[in-house]
Design a protein around this motif. Sequence first.
Motif, PDB file in Angstrom:
ATOM      1  N   GLU A 144      43.935  37.809  58.008  1.00  0.00           N
ATOM      2  CA  GLU A 144      43.821  38.240  56.209  1.00  0.00           C
ATOM      3  C   GLU A 144      45.276  36.706  55.794  1.00  0.00           C
ATOM      4  OE1 GLU A 144      45.571  40.899  52.444  1.00  0.00           O
ATOM      5  OE2 GLU A 144      45.789  41.658  54.417  1.00  0.00           O
ATOM      6  N   GLY A 145      44.545  35.991  54.731  1.00  0.00           N
ATOM      7  CA  GLY A 145      45.171  34.592  54.243  1.00  0.00           C
ATOM      8  C   GLY A 145      45.300  33.379  55.509  1.00  0.00           C
ATOM      9  N   ARG A 159      35.550  33.833  49.380  1.00  0.00           N
ATOM     10  CA  ARG A 159      36.128  32.703  49.331  1.00  0.00           C
ATOM     11  C   ARG A 159      36.652  32.991  47.958  1.00  0.00           C
ATOM     12  NH1 ARG A 159      37.100  29.094  54.904  1.00  0.00           N
ATOM     13  NH2 ARG A 159      36.662  30.651  56.689  1.00  0.00           N
ATOM     14  N   ARG A 195      37.712  35.589  45.653  1.00  0.00           N
ATOM     15  CA  ARG A 195      39.639  36.011  46.223  1.00  0.00           C
ATOM     16  C   ARG A 195      40.121  34.995  44.642  1.00  0.00           C
ATOM     17  NH1 ARG A 195      36.324  36.979  50.866  1.00  0.00           N
ATOM     18  NH2 ARG A 195      37.497  35.038  51.482  1.00  0.00           N
ATOM     19  N   MET A 196      40.056  33.733  44.828  1.00  0.00           N
ATOM     20  CA  MET A 196      40.555  32.828  44.421  1.00  0.00           C
ATOM     21  C   MET A 196      40.085  32.558  43.471  1.00  0.00           C
ATOM     22  SD  MET A 196      39.563  29.067  46.227  1.00  0.00           S
ATOM     23  CE  MET A 196      39.124  28.750  48.070  1.00  0.00           C
ATOM     24  N   ARG A 197      39.410  33.700  42.111  1.00  0.00           N
ATOM     25  CA  ARG A 197      39.569  34.041  41.023  1.00  0.00           C
ATOM     26  C   ARG A 197      40.381  34.913  40.953  1.00  0.00           C
ATOM     27  NH1 ARG A 197      33.141  33.018  40.018  1.00  0.00           N
ATOM     28  NH2 ARG A 197      33.073  30.400  39.663  1.00  0.00           N
ATOM     29  N   LYS A 198      40.537  35.907  41.945  1.00  0.00           N
ATOM     30  CA  LYS A 198      41.164  37.459  41.235  1.00  0.00           C
ATOM     31  C   LYS A 198      42.749  37.211  41.615  1.00  0.00           C
ATOM     32  CE  LYS A 198      37.571  40.063  43.383  1.00  0.00           C
ATOM     33  NZ  LYS A 198      37.302  41.854  44.295  1.00  0.00           N
ATOM     34  N   PHE A 199      42.869  35.700  42.504  1.00  0.00           N
ATOM     35  CA  PHE A 199      44.376  35.662  42.064  1.00  0.00           C
ATOM     36  C   PHE A 199      44.516  34.886  40.987  1.00  0.00           C
ATOM     37  CE2 PHE A 199      44.115  35.554  46.966  1.00  0.00           C
ATOM     38  CZ  PHE A 199      43.994  36.701  47.064  1.00  0.00           C
ATOM     39  N   GLY A 200      43.530  34.258  40.358  1.00  0.00           N
ATOM     40  CA  GLY A 200      44.095  34.083  38.731  1.00  0.00           C
ATOM     41  C   GLY A 200      44.783  32.257  38.629  1.00  0.00           C
ATOM     42  N   LEU A 201      43.046  32.183  39.694  1.00  0.00           N
ATOM     43  CA  LEU A 201      42.874  30.737  39.877  1.00  0.00           C
ATOM     44  C   LEU A 201      42.001  29.775  38.756  1.00  0.00           C
ATOM     45  CD1 LEU A 201      43.453  29.902  43.665  1.00  0.00           C
ATOM     46  CD2 LEU A 201      45.220  29.302  41.887  1.00  0.00           C
TER      47      LEU A 201
END
Length: 818
Positions: A145-146, A187, A190-196
């Motif tokens: 993960e990550g 992927r 997931r970036m969008r969920k992180f607020g990017l």
Amino acid sequence: MRSQLARNVHIRLLASNGYASLMSCRALPGCYPASLSLPCPVPCPHFPSPSPQPLARRQQRRSFFNIFQKPPRQIKEPDFEPGYDVLLQFRKSESEGARPPDRDELVNGWLQFIRHKKRRRKGLNQTQAFLAMRLLRYLIETETEGYEDITIEDLRAALHVVMKPPKGNPESHLELAKLLYDEIDGRIQRMRKFGLDENTIRQITGGAKGTTDFENYLKSLAQYGGALEAVDCFSGYLSQVNGAELPPVAKVLWVIILRGLAKEGREEELLREFQAAEAAGVEFSPNIHEIMVTFYGSRDQVEEAKYWFERPVHANWRRTPEAYMQAIKFALRNDEQEWLQRMMEELVNSKPGKEWWNVILYWAVVAMDKGAEEVKQMIRIMMSTPPTDGVDPPVPDTTTLDALIRAATEKQNPYLAERFLSIGHELGIELKASTYLLQMDYRLDAKDFSGVQAIYAKFRRGEVPIENEEDLPVVNKYIRALCSVKNPDIDRILDIVADLEHRQATLEPETVAAICTVLLRNDNQFEVIDTLSMHTVSYSLEERAQVRGALIDFILDPKVSTARVWDCYSLLRQYFPETPPADRVRLMDAFFARKRPDMAAYIFGHMRSHDNPAMHPTEDVYIRCLEGFARLPDPDSLRMVHNMLKMDTKIQMTTRLYNALMLGYVACDDPGTALEFWRDITNSREGPSYNSLEIVFWACERLPYGDRTARQIWAKMQRLDLEVPPQVFWAYCGALAGSGHVDEVIRLIRGMDVMVGYGPGLMTFGVTYNALPSEDSKAIFEEFARAEYPEIWAQLERKGRRETIEGIKFNIVREMHA
């Protein structure tokens, strides 16, 4: 002599392990021999066991008298594509449940393979797609993960590679495309969920999400049989579109959807999606017009094709050249020349551009039967008529010349094609690779091998540049044509093949099959080894099956000598261990037909010793082999197969198996052993069959004092009041006759009507006569039969007689089965 690049370690296969099969694990249809440092890519149950082969060469010893001889051929490693060996190793470990290689090695191997494919602009066959999909799935599932060791750019490159359609089943391509897109999309989500924000995501991923990825994904679904799934994905995409106006990209995607539905022949869904697109404001563009015309025209639905072709295109855009080409072919197939004439005249009068003029010239040749001079005049008209958009008049170029040559080729008129080439020379058209390839193609059809060789020499010298290996289909056709002639030029064939091997080009399976057949017929076994090892190593199962089928056909050809056939079988066994049992049985039968039961027994033994349980002989195969020994006795081979049966724990003894063993041992002059199997039958729960009775009576016929046992069996049959089939009755007659009881047999035959309910036949007299041991007894029996049954005896005499070591016998075929 062929290039040293073609010298392969697969010569070692003849003295070590061969390829493994894909029959249950769907791995690569081949494996490395044990002599290599690389492991086999499939589980151990699929390994063929090591055994020496007749083509293996001994290592030569140097002496004073051979120091000036040429050194033996150097064996080189197979030229695998970069990273492919890692895919094989992973699949082997996965199939065996073993520990896979290190993750770094797996990642590097997968990336090397994908990057090589993209750089060479080569697609994946179905096996390669399956291996790449399995390894990628493992890497994704075990990813820390990550930490992502495969970038989105690499995933996109793989999706681009997957989009090149294979020749065989695209199921694995579809699975790989889904896996790639799901990983890319996951992927980014997931970036969008992180607020990017989108700009940051674009910088990280090297491009915009959605349009390109989603478009490629839909294309993959549409071309690999997933058009309905593409419709569902696209519907989900449309539901997320904000605003009343349809995005421009949606129109492009809708065309992909329609093309996929048309390819799969889904008329109902095609019309429904077209109506939905029309309702959403998608214009009836030339691309959509082409899809509909092609769909109905290729199915020869006359009225529908004409309706869609005549339907006006949005904004009066011109129909595509491909739509006109489809209309021409459709009209010629369905005798719609009048309709076609009107449509093409409208096109000519519309002052089209050069692309459409290419279609017009094609139509003039194939439909109007225009000659070279008439076409030349049309080209002058084309050059003097500027299009309606005000640009310069169209000038013929290579595409124009190619269209004319294709038309002449379709008319099977190579002379006309040559005349068009002359016109192109007069007009100063510079020939490109496509024109030369078309020229090679029609010259091949005309069997003009010298002309084809002259063109091929241009390619070989680099006078005509080749891109993306577009010459390979025609060169493969050239090789197959050279192989098909009565006296093939082996040196020329091998020279061309060596040139392709130097280019690292893989031959088509049909070509490899043709080459191997020719080389085997000319006793070039080591060249066959080179060809197989260089070109079948990365074939899919379907491609390997084509080559395997050619070798099997060669073995089954009765005109080929037994020595050549056995050499071919040795290669088949080593290079194609996945050969299914049904084909192996056919080969076994073929050697029985050649009257070589020893070789048939070896084939059976190879099945029995195969480490893949699916290849082991079944009860029916045992019986088939033993029945072969009944026709062609071979005591040593019979005992070998019997010993295999004793050791085979998966085979349960049945009456049919005992019958087959009796047949084999009686034929091999061991009726005593056959009677032991009769006792096993009588003691079994299943008991004897009518075939058992016929066979045991035959054993009694061949056994000294066998009449005693025969009478015991016959008496028991009488007590049980069993119905007696004709073959059992005449076998009993033969058993009595074998011990010389001619008078008893005559009484038995005279009483047949009362005893068994029918009279004697040809086989009754034939079997009895052949079984009688002396000439005197034969004469007595002949006198009886000739006097009391003259018609039947006359039929028997027409069969003819032959002299044997056991006396004179009639030429009758006594077929007995287990």
